[in-house]
Design a protein around this motif. Structure first.
Motif, PDB file in Angstrom:
ATOM      1  N   GLY A 489      -2.592   8.286   5.199  1.00  0.00           N
ATOM      2  CA  GLY A 489      -2.744   6.978   4.259  1.00  0.00           C
ATOM      3  C   GLY A 489      -4.098   6.529   4.266  1.00  0.00           C
ATOM      4  N   THR A 490      -4.894   7.168   5.306  1.00  0.00           N
ATOM      5  CA  THR A 490      -6.054   6.694   5.404  1.00  0.00           C
ATOM      6  C   THR A 490      -7.385   7.749   4.671  1.00  0.00           C
ATOM      7  OG1 THR A 490      -5.648   5.474   7.428  1.00  0.00           O
ATOM      8  CG2 THR A 490      -8.085   5.455   6.987  1.00  0.00           C
ATOM      9  N   ILE A 491      -7.309   9.020   5.299  1.00  0.00           N
ATOM     10  CA  ILE A 491      -8.066  10.022   4.913  1.00  0.00           C
ATOM     11  C   ILE A 491      -7.441  11.072   4.234  1.00  0.00           C
ATOM     12  CG2 ILE A 491      -9.676   9.286   6.750  1.00  0.00           C
ATOM     13  CD1 ILE A 491      -8.845  11.957   8.320  1.00  0.00           C
ATOM     14  N   CYS A 492      -6.341  11.134   3.815  1.00  0.00           N
ATOM     15  CA  CYS A 492      -5.988  12.333   3.288  1.00  0.00           C
ATOM     16  C   CYS A 492      -6.910  12.678   1.793  1.00  0.00           C
ATOM     17  CB  CYS A 492      -4.556  12.025   2.751  1.00  0.00           C
ATOM     18  SG  CYS A 492      -3.704  13.691   1.746  1.00  0.00           S
ATOM     19  N   ALA A 493      -6.988  13.800   1.622  1.00  0.00           N
ATOM     20  CA  ALA A 493      -7.972  14.417   0.415  1.00  0.00           C
ATOM     21  C   ALA A 493      -6.949  14.033  -0.916  1.00  0.00           C
ATOM     22  CB  ALA A 493      -8.158  15.714   0.388  1.00  0.00           C
ATOM     23  N   ARG A 512      -2.323   7.479  -2.203  1.00  0.00           N
ATOM     24  CA  ARG A 512      -2.791   7.347  -0.771  1.00  0.00           C
ATOM     25  C   ARG A 512      -2.633   5.968  -0.174  1.00  0.00           C
ATOM     26  NH1 ARG A 512      -8.525   9.327   1.044  1.00  0.00           N
ATOM     27  NH2 ARG A 512      -8.944   7.222   0.235  1.00  0.00           N
ATOM     28  N   GLY A 513      -3.177   4.979  -1.017  1.00  0.00           N
ATOM     29  CA  GLY A 513      -2.980   3.470  -0.867  1.00  0.00           C
ATOM     30  C   GLY A 513      -1.654   3.031  -0.408  1.00  0.00           C
ATOM     31  N   MET A 514      -0.715   3.473  -1.208  1.00  0.00           N
ATOM     32  CA  MET A 514       0.622   2.891  -1.106  1.00  0.00           C
ATOM     33  C   MET A 514       1.396   3.567  -0.022  1.00  0.00           C
ATOM     34  SD  MET A 514       0.889   1.002  -3.639  1.00  0.00           S
ATOM     35  CE  MET A 514      -0.818   0.658  -3.305  1.00  0.00           C
ATOM     36  N   LYS A 515       0.862   4.773   0.485  1.00  0.00           N
ATOM     37  CA  LYS A 515       1.458   5.220   1.970  1.00  0.00           C
ATOM     38  C   LYS A 515       0.934   4.325   3.030  1.00  0.00           C
ATOM     39  CE  LYS A 515       1.516   9.800   2.668  1.00  0.00           C
ATOM     40  NZ  LYS A 515       0.625  10.356   1.507  1.00  0.00           N
ATOM     41  N   LEU A 516      -0.309   4.003   2.772  1.00  0.00           N
ATOM     42  CA  LEU A 516      -0.758   3.232   4.013  1.00  0.00           C
ATOM     43  C   LEU A 516      -0.208   1.843   3.870  1.00  0.00           C
ATOM     44  CD1 LEU A 516      -2.795   3.058   6.521  1.00  0.00           C
ATOM     45  CD2 LEU A 516      -4.234   2.187   4.771  1.00  0.00           C
ATOM     46  N   ILE A 517       0.333   1.317   2.694  1.00  0.00           N
ATOM     47  CA  ILE A 517       0.869   0.034   2.795  1.00  0.00           C
ATOM     48  C   ILE A 517       2.155   0.164   3.532  1.00  0.00           C
ATOM     49  CG2 ILE A 517       2.159  -1.731   1.285  1.00  0.00           C
ATOM     50  CD1 ILE A 517      -0.398  -1.407  -0.684  1.00  0.00           C
ATOM     51  N   ALA A 518       2.912   1.261   3.097  1.00  0.00           N
ATOM     52  CA  ALA A 518       4.185   1.365   3.621  1.00  0.00           C
ATOM     53  C   ALA A 518       4.244   1.614   5.239  1.00  0.00           C
ATOM     54  CB  ALA A 518       4.929   2.671   3.164  1.00  0.00           C
ATOM     55  N   ALA A 519       3.114   2.210   5.721  1.00  0.00           N
ATOM     56  CA  ALA A 519       2.869   2.404   7.031  1.00  0.00           C
ATOM     57  C   ALA A 519       2.596   1.085   7.729  1.00  0.00           C
ATOM     58  CB  ALA A 519       1.898   3.381   7.255  1.00  0.00           C
ATOM     59  N   GLU A 520       1.733   0.311   7.165  1.00  0.00           N
ATOM     60  CA  GLU A 520       1.625  -1.034   7.653  1.00  0.00           C
ATOM     61  C   GLU A 520       2.379  -1.950   7.818  1.00  0.00           C
ATOM     62  OE1 GLU A 520      -3.271  -1.069   6.606  1.00  0.00           O
ATOM     63  OE2 GLU A 520      -1.695  -1.852   5.190  1.00  0.00           O
ATOM     64  N   ASN A 521       3.487  -1.822   6.745  1.00  0.00           N
ATOM     65  CA  ASN A 521       4.543  -2.822   6.815  1.00  0.00           C
ATOM     66  C   ASN A 521       5.726  -2.318   7.162  1.00  0.00           C
ATOM     67  OD1 ASN A 521       3.655  -5.153   5.048  1.00  0.00           O
ATOM     68  ND2 ASN A 521       2.664  -3.497   4.188  1.00  0.00           N
ATOM     69  N   GLY A 522       6.251  -1.049   7.434  1.00  0.00           N
ATOM     70  CA  GLY A 522       7.234  -0.506   7.988  1.00  0.00           C
ATOM     71  C   GLY A 522       7.193   0.375   9.017  1.00  0.00           C
ATOM     72  N   TYR A 523       5.973   0.324   9.923  1.00  0.00           N
ATOM     73  CA  TYR A 523       6.005   1.064  11.191  1.00  0.00           C
ATOM     74  C   TYR A 523       6.689   0.468  12.039  1.00  0.00           C
ATOM     75  CZ  TYR A 523       3.641   3.400  15.124  1.00  0.00           C
ATOM     76  OH  TYR A 523       3.301   4.240  16.300  1.00  0.00           O
ATOM     77  N   ASP A 524       6.838  -0.641  12.380  1.00  0.00           N
ATOM     78  CA  ASP A 524       7.302  -1.162  13.618  1.00  0.00           C
ATOM     79  C   ASP A 524       8.862  -0.959  13.399  1.00  0.00           C
ATOM     80  OD1 ASP A 524       5.347  -1.991  14.926  1.00  0.00           O
ATOM     81  OD2 ASP A 524       5.097  -4.086  13.955  1.00  0.00           O
ATOM     82  N   ALA A 525       9.374  -1.151  12.320  1.00  0.00           N
ATOM     83  CA  ALA A 525      10.863  -1.066  11.925  1.00  0.00           C
ATOM     84  C   ALA A 525      11.303   0.231  12.180  1.00  0.00           C
ATOM     85  CB  ALA A 525      11.165  -1.790  10.786  1.00  0.00           C
ATOM     86  N   LEU A 526      10.367   1.270  11.767  1.00  0.00           N
ATOM     87  CA  LEU A 526      10.832   2.642  11.869  1.00  0.00           C
ATOM     88  C   LEU A 526      10.741   3.091  13.216  1.00  0.00           C
ATOM     89  CD1 LEU A 526      11.084   5.282  10.414  1.00  0.00           C
ATOM     90  CD2 LEU A 526       8.532   5.841  10.723  1.00  0.00           C
ATOM     91  N   THR A 527       9.405   2.727  14.112  1.00  0.00           N
ATOM     92  CA  THR A 527       9.722   3.191  15.396  1.00  0.00           C
ATOM     93  C   THR A 527      10.647   2.383  16.207  1.00  0.00           C
ATOM     94  OG1 THR A 527       8.028   1.419  15.947  1.00  0.00           O
ATOM     95  CG2 THR A 527       7.103   3.485  15.568  1.00  0.00           C
ATOM     96  N   ASP A 528      11.127   1.246  15.871  1.00  0.00           N
ATOM     97  CA  ASP A 528      12.267   0.871  16.644  1.00  0.00           C
ATOM     98  C   ASP A 528      13.457   1.232  16.507  1.00  0.00           C
ATOM     99  OD1 ASP A 528      10.592  -1.233  17.604  1.00  0.00           O
ATOM    100  OD2 ASP A 528      11.295  -2.667  16.128  1.00  0.00           O
TER     101      ASP A 528
END
Length: 997
Positions: A489-493, A512-528
């Motif tokens: 989400g940050t450096i993908c070509a 790519r930016g939308m992937k990062l937004i998903a990661a930043e907002n959905g990471y905690d819920a996913l890891t839980d």
């Protein structure tokens, strides 16, 4: 297939229009009707005009259905395609096909109607009637709210010929012509087809079709001839008159300078036409005289800017030696000419404009007093005619009366055009938007972004979820195939973004930016929600190397239920991304979050452990080994004198010491790839460095770096030293040979040749970024066979090496690769180890109204969820070939029982312009490769396309060509023809009979 178009009868056109509208709410496939409001009316040529825009004399005003589609979407000023004495088969034989290429700036090698002049006249009169009746029937505006403008060329003798004279007379007063009366008679006899149009409305349709003309002359036409043509049409025919003017009036030096400054230096043209065409000093007095003649006769006069701009074919753009440039690259020339003439005549010379007008500039052009505006290139791109409704909406303004052109406003447009990002050429050539696949006959809709991604990430699905704010679900879709959402989400070509259809509108959806937004907002819920799966697979896997490829391989194997251990020789995961890529590109915290996903998944991670002996692993019970050891051997650059520093070593030191290095004031980086860009940007940030020079033997356009990386280097102040080949480093200076670009080769690429000159660059330190090499010696020590280039020999499908049970992934496979390519390798290896598919696909929901609502509309939004809302939903509805065909020859068919719409090609409407080939995401040409409907058996015999002609629509009896075999097929008979094609042909017979001639 024949490139000769077969015009439809008025009956067929009307039937098609009314039937399609009642059934689908569309007209010739167009979804965005424009409903004009009379309060925005303008007046020109003593007639009302609801919108001051429409299609230029070109592919969009050649057939009746073209004009109707343009009218439906908001066009009200139609510059009909040019007629001349040469026509029909004679002219068609002079036009090489394909003749249009519009994927960026546009080129064409056709110039006037390919119909016979009497046919063209009939098409225009049929369109006149159709636009009149649908104006009222579909409540699109006044029946008298649009105007036709005829375009004629190219010399006075031709214009005075009986054929053209009859055309001019009839288009002025068509009441007594056979075609006018037959159309009117048909409408009167079928008035019951309409709900709002009455017989009185039909009777009121005037035969006075055109009272204005645009004069088009060939390059090299003498000024005396141009003036004679104009005087004839003004004084003897009584037309309001525009004269097309060419950008050649600007002079060669001016045009060449503008093109070079704006990045169009590769567009080749000589000074021949500039010398041979009408000269500015002759044009001004001629225009002055003609203005006076028209004023005396109460006729309006002006210039049409612009006619064609001829350039040389150098890169196999089209099958001709010369072609005509239009679109984004023509705009700066055209608007510059408009500014020059406006200043010359103090705004009193009326200007009709064409030449790169589009959504981004049309309002400013019209507000400056330049109208009507006609367009072509923008309508040749995805969205097609539907783009017009958005453009004309920008022009809604009350009480507009033409009082002149504003010189200051036009000059500002001309000055701004030179730096306007919508018109300046991208630094790098456009990447291919094509997938390396043949378009299928059925179910061809596909998401190019997904196909362009090495792991086939389900991009449309997660974009839809991001837009809805369902971030945890979006993360589940992403991590199904991609366990590194923060890194990618940050450096993908982002090869996905280069394939995005939005590139043909304005710019790619920022995937790519939308992937990062998903990661930043959905990471905690996913890891839980994640728990380590039980070990259910036999054996255990060892992954050597903790870079992106190794991380991905370990994740996939462990998620699938295999015991997995990852061995990393440093104290942290991330490989090159962590230890080499500068922190201003990606933070350690982002890498840590991806690493934590492996821990949640239950991967055993052994840090500070370097594996050099695979036998040891086998003896320890590991049944499968994935080598993800990177391309760790430095690339070699030999200079005659002096030793450069290796780029990866420099970057590693830069990151470890936070830029506190002693490398002097002047640093030279040799190379043109992404690593070179990172190196140059890091050098620029290093303590004490004043200049970071990047040396490359070609120009920026030919550098292998991604455009994004190159632009960031420019923005950071890296000084690009193009066309230099390094020789030696001595006494604080790098001596280089000066190169120049050579001729184009057969592929369209330019080589470099030495000039014999030399140049010195101050260099306290030289850093070589010329590519890293795979660890050949390590592979050989492990018993892995390598090829002559030192790369391991692997099974491309499985990534398995010559040593059974040992697999490669990432940079160590074929040399430096992207992160997502490393993930792709890892997935192939993991699936081969386990012998099963480890990922599943997610399809987005397709809401037709939403998708069609986005098509044809330019968007400037690039922000959060709204950015996701720019997705065009190509996997559910593509239809690029439908949208870009000026003639409407590619049709979207709704076949009962089939989930996706189907595309058929209609042979008799096609002139093989080739525009659909440019925009089909497959490596195919729909006009040749889609299932084709032929008008009759003769047309079918003249073609090699797979397709059918209907012999009896009631029985559903067709003659069919499929896989090179020809059949007579009747519904219900046993046949080799696939069920889907049978359903398609039946649907044409039963539901789309208006397509049949």
């Amino acid at each position: 297939m024949s490139d000769i178009m077969r015009p439809m009868s008025f009956e067929q056109l009307l039937n098609w229009t009314l039937t399609e509208y009642k059934k689908n709410g569309t007209v010739f496939g167009e979804h965005h009707p424009y409903h004009a409001d009379s309060k925005y009316n303008r007046t020109i040529f003593e007639r009302p005009l609801e919108t001051p825009a429409g299609p230029a004399a070109g592919p969009h005003t050649q057939l009746a259905q073209n004009i109707v589609a343009a009218y439906y979407t908001g066009s009200r000023f139609f510059e009909l395609k040019t007629v001349q004495i040469m026509d029909g088969e004679e002219l068609s034989a002079c036009v090489n096909k394909p003749c249009i290429k519009a994927d960026d700036e546009c080129y064409n090698c056709e110039w006037s109607t390919e119909l016979y002049v009497p046919q063209a006249m009939e098409e225009y009169i049929k369109a006149w009637f159709l636009c009149k009746v649908i104006a009222k029937e579909f409540e699109l505006g006044s029946m008298d709210g649009f105007q036709f403008n005829i375009s004629v060329g190219y010399d006075l003798a031709g214009i005075k010929s009986e054929k053209i004279d009859n055309f001019l007379n009839t288009m002025q007063h068509a009441q007594d012509s056979d075609i006018f009366n037959s159309c009117k008679e048909y409408l009167m006899g079928h008035a019951d087809l309409f709900e709002k149009v009455t017989k009185e409305d039909i009777e009121s349709i005037s035969g006075d079709i055109c009272n204005s003309v645009t004069i088009s002359t060939l390059h090299g036409c003498p000024p005396q001839e141009i003036e004679r043509i104009a005087m004839y049409l003004i004084t003897e025919k009584g037309f309001h008159t525009f004269i097309k003017c060419n950008p050649t009036l600007l002079g060669y030096e001016f045009a060449r300078k503008i093109m070079d400054e704006m990045g169009y230096d590769y567009v080749a043209f000589g000074d021949f036409h500039f010398k041979d065409d009408l000269q500015y000093e002759d044009a001004v007095p001629m225009l002055t005289r003609l203005m006076k003649v028209c004023e005396e006769r109460n006729l309006e006069f002006g210039v049409k800017i612009t006619n064609t701009f001829p350039v040389d074919v150098k890169q196999n753009e089209l099958p001709s030696e010369e072609m005509y440039m239009s679109g984004k690259s023509l705009y700066p020339l055209s608007i510059s000419l408009a500014a020059k003439l406006t200043e010359e005549f103090d705004g009193k010379l009326r200007i009709s404009y064409s030449g790169g007008a589009d959504y981004h500039n049309i309002k400013e052009i019209v507000d400056a007093g330049i109208w009507p505006v006609t367009v072509a290139t923008t309508l040749l791109k995805p969205g097609g005619y539907d783009r017009m409704s958005q453009m004309v909406s920008l022009l809604e303004k009350e009480n507009v009366v033409f009082t002149g052109v504003d010189p200051k406003a036009v000059r500002k447009l001309a000055d701004d055009a030179r730096t306007n990002p919508h018109h300046v050429k991208a630094v790098k050539p456009l990447p291919s938007r094509k997938m390396k696949k043949q378009v299928p006959l059925l179910d061809c809709f596909v998401a190019p972004c997904k196909e362009g991604c090495p792991i086939h990430q389900d991009i449309p699905a997660y974009l839809q979820l991001v837009k809805a704010g369902r971030y945890e679900e979006a993360m589940k879709v992403i991590t199904e195939k991609n366990p590194l959402p923060f890194i990618t989400g940050t450096i993908c070509a982002h090869p996905c973004m280069s394939k995005c259809t939005r590139n043909f509108y304005e710019e790619s959806v920022y995937i790519r930016g939308m992937k990062l937004i998903a990661a930043e907002n959905g990471y905690d819920a996913l890891t839980d929600s994640l728990t380590a799966p039980a070990v259910t697979k036999s054996g255990k896997a060892a992954v050597i190397g903790g870079g992106p490829a190794g991380m991905a391989a370990a994740y996939f194997l462990r998620r699938a239920g295999m015991e997995t251990t990852l061995f990393e020789k440093t104290d942290a995961l991330g490989g090159v991304v962590r230890h080499v890529i500068p922190g201003f590109r990606i933070s350690d915290s982002a890498i840590d979050k991806d690493a934590a996903l492996l821990e949640k998944m239950g991967v055993n991670i052994c840090f500070n452990t370097e594996i050099t002996d695979l036998d040891m692993l086998k003896n320890a019970g590991y049944t499968a080994v994935v080598l993800a050891v990177g391309a760790s051997e430095p690339g070699v650059l030999k200079l005659e004198k002096g030793e450069p520093i290796n780029a990866l070593e420099f970057l590693s030191d830069f990151k470890a010491k936070d830029g506190n290095l002693d490398i002097g004031k002047n640093v030279v980086i040799i190379g043109g790839g992404n690593t070179a860009m990172d190196t140059a940007r890091a050098a620029k940030r290093t303590k004490g460095v004043e200049h970071a020079y990047l040396v490359y033997r070609r120009t920026k356009r030919y550098m292998p770096a991604d455009e994004e990386e190159l632009v960031m280097a420019v923005d950071d102040g890296v000084e690009f030293m193009e066309l230099l080949s390094p020789v030696k480093l001595e006494d604080g200076k790098l001596l280089c040979k000066v190169m120049k670009l050579g001729d184009y080769d057969a592929s369209g690429r330019r080589g470099v040749v030495e000039t014999g000159e030399e140049k010195e660059i101050p260099a306290d330190t030289v850093i070589a970024a010329v590519g890293e090499r795979v660890p050949t010696a390590f592979y050989e020590s492990c018993g892995i066979n390598v090829n002559e280039r030192g790369r391991a020999i692997v099974n491309e499908e499985t990534c398995e090496t010559s040593r059974a049970g040992v697999y490669l992934a990432g940079d160590g496979l074929g040399g430096p690769a992207t992160v997502v390519e490393g993930i792709s390798d890892a997935l192939r290896a993991a699936q081969a180890i386990l012998g099963e598919t480890l990922v599943r696909d997610f399809e987005p929901e397709t809401d037709e109204d939403t998708i069609y609502g986005r098509k044809g509309n330019i968007s400037d939004k690039k922000d959060g969820g709204e950015e996701s809302g720019r997705c065009l939903g190509c996997s559910g509805i593509c239809e690029n070939c439908v949208e870009v065909c000026p003639n409407r020859a590619n049709i979207s068919i709704r076949v009962p029982g089939m989930e996706k719409h189907q595309i058929i090609h209609v042979d008799y409407m096609c002139n093989e312009c080739g525009n659909c080939k440019s925009f089909c995401p497959y490596d195919s040409a729909p006009y040749l490769d889609k299932f084709t409907l032929f008008a009759d058996e003769k047309d079918m015999e003249d073609s090699r396309n797979q397709g059918f002609t209907v012999l009896d629509k009631d029985q559903v009896k067709c003659k069919v060509r499929f896989f090179g075999e020809t059949y007579i097929w009747t519904k219900g008979e046993e046949t080799r023809i696939p069920d889907g094609l049978q359903k398609l042909m039946e649907t044409v017979c039963k539901e789309y009979a208006y397509l049949l001639r």
